[in-house]
Design an enzyme around this catalytic site. Structure first.
Site, short mmCIF file in Angstrom:
data_model
loop_
_atom_site.label_atom_id
_atom_site.label_comp_id
_atom_site.label_asym_id
_atom_site.label_seq_id
_atom_site.Cartn_x
_atom_site.Cartn_y
_atom_site.Cartn_z
N HIS A 116 0.83 -1.22 0.00
CA HIS A 116 0.00 0.00 0.00
C HIS A 116 0.86 1.26 0.00
O HIS A 116 0.70 2.11 -0.90
CB HIS A 116 -0.96 -0.01 1.19
CG HIS A 116 -1.69 1.28 1.38
ND1 HIS A 116 -2.57 1.80 0.46
CD2 HIS A 116 -1.65 2.19 2.41
CE1 HIS A 116 -3.05 2.95 0.90
NE2 HIS A 116 -2.50 3.21 2.08
N HIS B 274 3.81 6.94 5.63
CA HIS B 274 2.60 7.63 6.08
C HIS B 274 1.74 6.80 7.03
O HIS B 274 0.95 7.35 7.79
CB HIS B 274 1.77 8.11 4.89
CG HIS B 274 0.93 7.06 4.23
ND1 HIS B 274 1.40 6.25 3.22
CD2 HIS B 274 -0.36 6.69 4.42
CE1 HIS B 274 0.44 5.43 2.82
NE2 HIS B 274 -0.64 5.66 3.54
N GLU C 42 0.76 5.40 12.54
CA GLU C 42 -0.63 5.01 12.81
C GLU C 42 -0.77 3.52 13.08
O GLU C 42 -1.56 3.11 13.94
CB GLU C 42 -1.49 5.41 11.61
CG GLU C 42 -2.96 5.11 11.76
CD GLU C 42 -3.73 5.56 10.53
OE1 GLU C 42 -4.67 4.85 10.15
OE2 GLU C 42 -3.39 6.61 9.95
N ASP C 43 -0.01 2.67 12.36
CA ASP C 43 -0.25 1.22 12.39
C ASP C 43 0.89 0.38 12.94
O ASP C 43 0.76 -0.85 13.01
CB ASP C 43 -0.57 0.72 10.97
CG ASP C 43 -1.88 1.30 10.44
OD1 ASP C 43 -2.75 1.62 11.26
OD2 ASP C 43 -2.02 1.43 9.22
N ASP D 150 -3.33 8.35 -1.13
CA ASP D 150 -3.70 7.25 -0.23
C ASP D 150 -5.14 6.82 -0.49
O ASP D 150 -5.45 5.63 -0.60
CB ASP D 150 -3.52 7.73 1.22
CG ASP D 150 -4.08 6.73 2.23
OD1 ASP D 150 -3.53 5.64 2.35
OD2 ASP D 150 -5.07 7.07 2.90
#
Length: 717
Positions: free
Chosen positions: A87, A111, A115-116, A176
Site C-alpha cells: 500500500h 505515512h 498510525e499502524d 492514499d
C-alpha cells in the site's frame, strides 16, 4: 475510439505505464535486507518514475524510508491479501508519477508507520527531519478509542489544518485514498458505499481545488462505479461501442496537425479520452452522444504566446464554435488551472473540443500543487534570509483554504464542522471582488453582500445595514459578480444585530457560523416579531427596506437604552419601532415583546391595528415628562421622498439633509418607475423640533414632489 478510451486512468493517447502487480511487489518486499549501496527492487518502479521528473534526485533517503516502512509493516496484511507494504509503495508510486519531490515520497512511504506500527513521530523526526515528520503527522488518523464517532471529522480537521501549513499533506492523503478506492472491492458493499460518499463529498472537491486532476478524475470514476453501478455499466458500454478504427477525432486531429505544421508552429496534438464521469455528464447534457463526444483534442506548445497563435490558426482554418471559447490563461481558475478551451467544426460537421496549453501548464493541470514541488525550497536567485521566521509562507496556499481554516475554528462541534465542510466544498467556483481600500476578497460564486461584510469585518458585520456595489447603494442580499467593487456599510449602533433573513443570503461558512452564533447568544432575536416584521417593507424578504430601517429598533446587550419614552413598568427596556420611527410630539402606543421589552409605535402606525388583531394588549406610553423631551442621543425618523428622476437628485437630497444637521443612518433608492423615484432615509436628528424644517428642505429640492413619514404595510398574521 481506441481501446484506451475505456481506461479512465489513461490521461493521453499513448502507451501508459502498466498497472503494478501488487502480489509480485509483495514477494519482492519480503525478500529481506539488501546491501546499503543498492536500492531495494521493490521500489524500482518508484525510483524510475521519480527520476523521470527529477533526474538528479538523491534516492538514498527513499531507500532508508522503504527499509523502515517494510520492517515496521512486516507481518501485516491488507484485506485484499497482499503484504501491507504494497500500500505505501503504491501510494508513493502514484505521487512519483505525478512528479512529487523526494520529501513527499519519503513521507508517503512512511505515512502509515506511526498510525499502524510501533514507530513514533520522534523516531521519524530523528531519522528523516522535521518536514517528513510534519507530513507523516498530518496524515495520521486520530484514534477512534479516543474520539469515538468524532474521529473521522476531527481527523479531516487535523489534516486540513496541517494542509494550511503544507499542502503536501493533502497530496499524500489524496494518493492514499486513490489506492484504497482501487482496492475497495474486498470490502462489504455498505462500507464501500460509505467510503465512496466521503470520497465524493470531501476528497474529490479537495482534489479539484488543489488542481490534481489526474487523481480527481480517477476518484470520480471509482466512486461512480460504486454509487451508480447501473449508469456506470451503461457508460462503459457506450465507450466500448465507440471504440473502433473509424474515430472522427483521429481525422480532425490529423487536419489540426497539418494546419499547425503548415503555419510553422511546433506542437504536439493528442487525443485525450474523456473519463467515465465526463462522458456521463455529456450524455445527460446532450442526450444522444456524437462520435467526437468521447474525447477532446489536446494541443501542447512551448510558450504562452504559442497558445494564442494556435488559437488564431484554428479559428482561421476551421469554423469555430464561439460559445465554447474560454480563456483560462489570462484568467486562471482558482485551482491553478490554465488552458485555452475552444471547439471547431471538422469534416462532415463533426464538432471537436480543443484544449490548448503549454507543457508546463499541462503538468500543473494534471498534478496541481503536486507539480509545484517543495513550496519552501530556497530560490537560488533570491537573497538569503537574514532572520529565521517561525511561520513559513506557503505560496501554494489558496484563498479558499485560508477561509476554510478561519471558519473551522468557530465550528467547535464535530458534526457542525463535518456538515459545513461538505457544504463549503460543494461550492466549486470562486469569484474575486474588490474592496474600496484596494484589497480583494475571494468568495464562492453566488456570494452576497452579507458574505462580503463578514469576510471583511468579521463579527463587526453584525451591524451591517447595506452596501455599495460598484458605487451604487445595494441591499445585503445582492449577489456579487466576479470583479465587483463592494463596500459594506455598518451602523453606528454597535448594539444592533443581524436579521434572521441573512441566513437565506449567506453562502460562506464564516458568515453562516457567525450569524447562527449571534442568534444562539440572543435567542429572543432569532425570529422577527410581527411589530418589526413590517419594517422590512416591500421587496425581498428582510431586505430592501430592511437594509435601511431594520437597524432602527434599539437592541441592547447591557440593559435599557434611553429613548425619552416612559411606560408603566419603569424597569422595562423600551425601544422605538423601526416601522414608524416615532418622534415627539407623536402620540404613542406600546406592546410587550419577547424578553419583556416594550416596542413603542406611533398610534396611526398600521402595525398597531395588526398587533391588536392578534390579541396583543397595548401598553400606555408617553414622552418623558409629558413634554416630548428626547434623549441626549437625539431621535430617529424614517422619511420617504417621492420625486421625478433627474441627474444629481440623490446628491442634492443628501446635501439638504446635511444642511439640516441630520445624520443619514441608512438610505435606499428604489428602481425608477415611470420616471418616478422613491427614496427612503433613516435619519438621526439632534432635536425632534427640527423635523418639520428638514421635511420642508427636502421638499424644496428640485424634482421632489412629496416628503412624508414612513408608513409600512401592516403585518399579516
Amino acid at each position: 475510439m481506441s481501446a484506451e478510451a475505456a481506461d479512465p486512468g489513461a490521461p493521453l493517447r499513448r502507451r501508459s505505464r502498466p498497472r503494478i502487480d501488487l502480489r509480485r511487489l509483495g514477494r519482492v518486499a519480503l525478500r529481506g535486507p539488501v546491501s546499503r549501496d543498492r536500492l531495494p527492487d521493490a521500489i524500482s518502479h518508484v525510483a524510475e518514475a521519480h527520476r523521470a521528473h527529477h533526474p538528479d534526485a538523491d534516492l538514498t533517503i527513499l531507500r532508508r524510508a522503504y527499509v523502515l516502512a517494510e520492517s515496521s509493516h512486516r507481518g501485516q496484511m491488507r484485506k485484499s491479501g497482499e503484504p501491507y507494504i504494497t500500500h505505501p509503495l503504491a501510494v508513493t508510486l502514484i505521487l512519483a508519477e505525478l512528479g512529487a519531490e523526494t520529501t513527499t515520497l519519503t513521507a508517503s512511504l512512511l505515512h502509515d508507520t506511526v498510525e499502524d506500527t510501533e514507530v513514533t513521530l520522534d523516531q521519524v523526526k530523528e531519522q528523516f527531519g522535521d518536514e517528513v515528520c510534519y507530513l507523516v503527522d498530518g496524515v495520521t488518523k486520530l484514534e477512534k478509542v479516543d474520539y469515538g464517532a468524532a474521529a473521522e471529522p476531527e481527523t479531516f480537521r487535523k489534516m486540513l489544518v496541517a494542509t494550511g501549513n503544507d499542502v503536501r499533506v493533502m497530496s499524500i492523503k489524496l494518493a492514499d485514498r486513490l489506492h484504497n478506492m482501487r482496492t475497495l472491492g474486498v470490502m462489504r458493499p455498505e462500507k464501500q458505499a460509505r467510503i465512496a460518499k466521503v470520497t465524493r463529498d470531501v476528497l474529490i472537491p479537495l482534489a479539484e481545488r488543489l488542481g490534481v486532476q489526474a487523481l480527481k478524475t480517477e476518484l470520480e470514476d471509482l466512486v461512480f462505479a460504486i454509487l451508480h453501478p447501473e449508469e456506470y455499466e451503461e457508460t462503459r458500454a457506450l465507450i466500448a461501442a465507440a471504440t473502433g478504427p473509424d474515430d472522427p477525432l483521429e481525422t480532425i486531429a490529423d487536419n489540426v496537425t497539418h494546419t499547425l505544421r503548415d503555419a510553422g508552429i511546433s506542437t504536439e496534438v493528442l487525443i485525450r479520452p474523456r473519463h467515465f464521469v465526463s462522458v456521463h455528464r455529456v450524455r445527460r447534457k446532450r442526450g444522444e452522444l456524437r462520435g467526437t463526444d468521447f474525447g477532446r483534442l489536446l494541443v501542447l506548445v512551448g510558450e504562452d504566446a504559442d497558445c494564442y497563435a494556435v488559437l488564431g490558426e484554428l479559428h482561421t482554418c476551421f469554423t469555430p464554435v464561439i460559445s465554447e471559447f474560454k480563456d483560462f490563461i489570462a484568467a486562471p481558475k482558482f485551482n491553478l488551472y490554465q488552458s485555452l478551451h475552444t471547439a471547431v467544426v471538422g469534416p462532415e460537421g463533426a464538432v471537436a473540443e480543443v484544449l490548448i496549453r503549454t507543457h508546463r501548464m499541462h503538468k500543473v493541470a494534471e498534478a496541481g500543487v503536486v507539480a509545484l514541488g517543495n513550496p519552501y525550497a530556497q530560490d537560488p536567485a533570491a537573497p538569503p534570509q537574514t532572520e529565521p521566521s517561525d511561520e513559513r509562507a506557503d505560496p501554494t496556499r489558496p484563498g479558499w483554504l485560508s477561509r476554510l481554516l478561519d471558519w473551522q475554528e468557530s465550528a467547535t462541534d464535530p458534526d457542525t464542522f463535518w456538515t459545513t465542510l461538505r457544504d463549503d466544498l460543494a461550492q466549486d467556483r470562486e469569484i474575486t471582488v474588490f474592496r474600496t481600500d484596494g484589497g480583494t476578497l475571494g468568495l464562492p460564486a453566488g456570494a452576497s453582500c452579507v458574505d462580503a461584510a463578514y469576510a471583511q469585518y468579521g463579527d463587526l458585520a453584525h451591524t451591517a445595514i447595506g452596501a455599495r456595489v460598484n458605487g451604487r447603494l445595494a441591499t445585503l442580499s445582492t449577489v456579487l459578480s466576479d470583479g465587483d467593487t463592494v463596500q459594506p456599510l455598518l451602523a453606528q449602533d454597535t448594539a444592533s444585530g443581524p436579521s434572521p433573513d441573512w441566513l437565506d443570503h449567506a453562502r460562506t461558512p464564516a458568515a453562516r457560523i457567525a450569524i447562527t452564533g449571534w442568534f444562539s447568544d440572543h435567542p429572543d432575536e432569532a425570529k422577527p416579531d410581527p411589530e418589526t416584521a413590517d419594517a422590512t417593507g416591500p421587496g425581498t424578504r428582510g431586505e430592501p427596506a430592511a437594509a435601511t430601517e431594520r437597524e432602527a429598533p434599539v437592541r441592547s446587550r447591557s440593559g435599557p437604552r434611553p429613548t425619552g419614552v416612559v411606560v408603566d413598568d419603569p424597569n422595562a427596556q423600551v425601544r422605538l419601532a423601526g416601522c414608524c420611527t416615532p418622534v415627539p410630539p407623536d402620540e404613542l402606543t406600546g406592546f410587550v415583546v419577547r424578553g419583556g421589552a416594550v416596542t413603542v409605535h406611533r398610534r396611526e402606525c398600521p402595525a398597531v391595528a395588526a398587533m391588536q388583531e392578534i390579541g396583543r394588549a397595548p401598553v400606555v406610553a408617553r414622552w418623558e415628562d409629558g413634554e416630548g423631551r428626547e434623549s441626549d442621543a437625539g431621535c430617529r425618523v424614517t422619511l420617504v421622498a417621492e420625486s421625478f428622476g433627474r441627474p444629481r437628485l440623490l446628491a442634492d437630497l443628501t446635501e439638504a439633509i446635511a444642511t439640516a444637521d441630520a445624520a443619514i443612518v441608512s438610505a435606499t433608492v428604489e428602481p425608477p418607475s415611470e420616471q418616478r423615484v422613491r427614496h427612503t432615509y433613516t435619519l438621526r436628528l439632534p432635536d425632534a423640533a427640527g423635523l418639520p424644517g428638514l421635511m420642508r428642505a427636502m421638499r424644496d429640492v428640485a424634482g421632489v414632489y412629496d416628503v412624508s413619514r414612513a408608513q409600512h404595510p401592516a403585518p399579516t398574521g
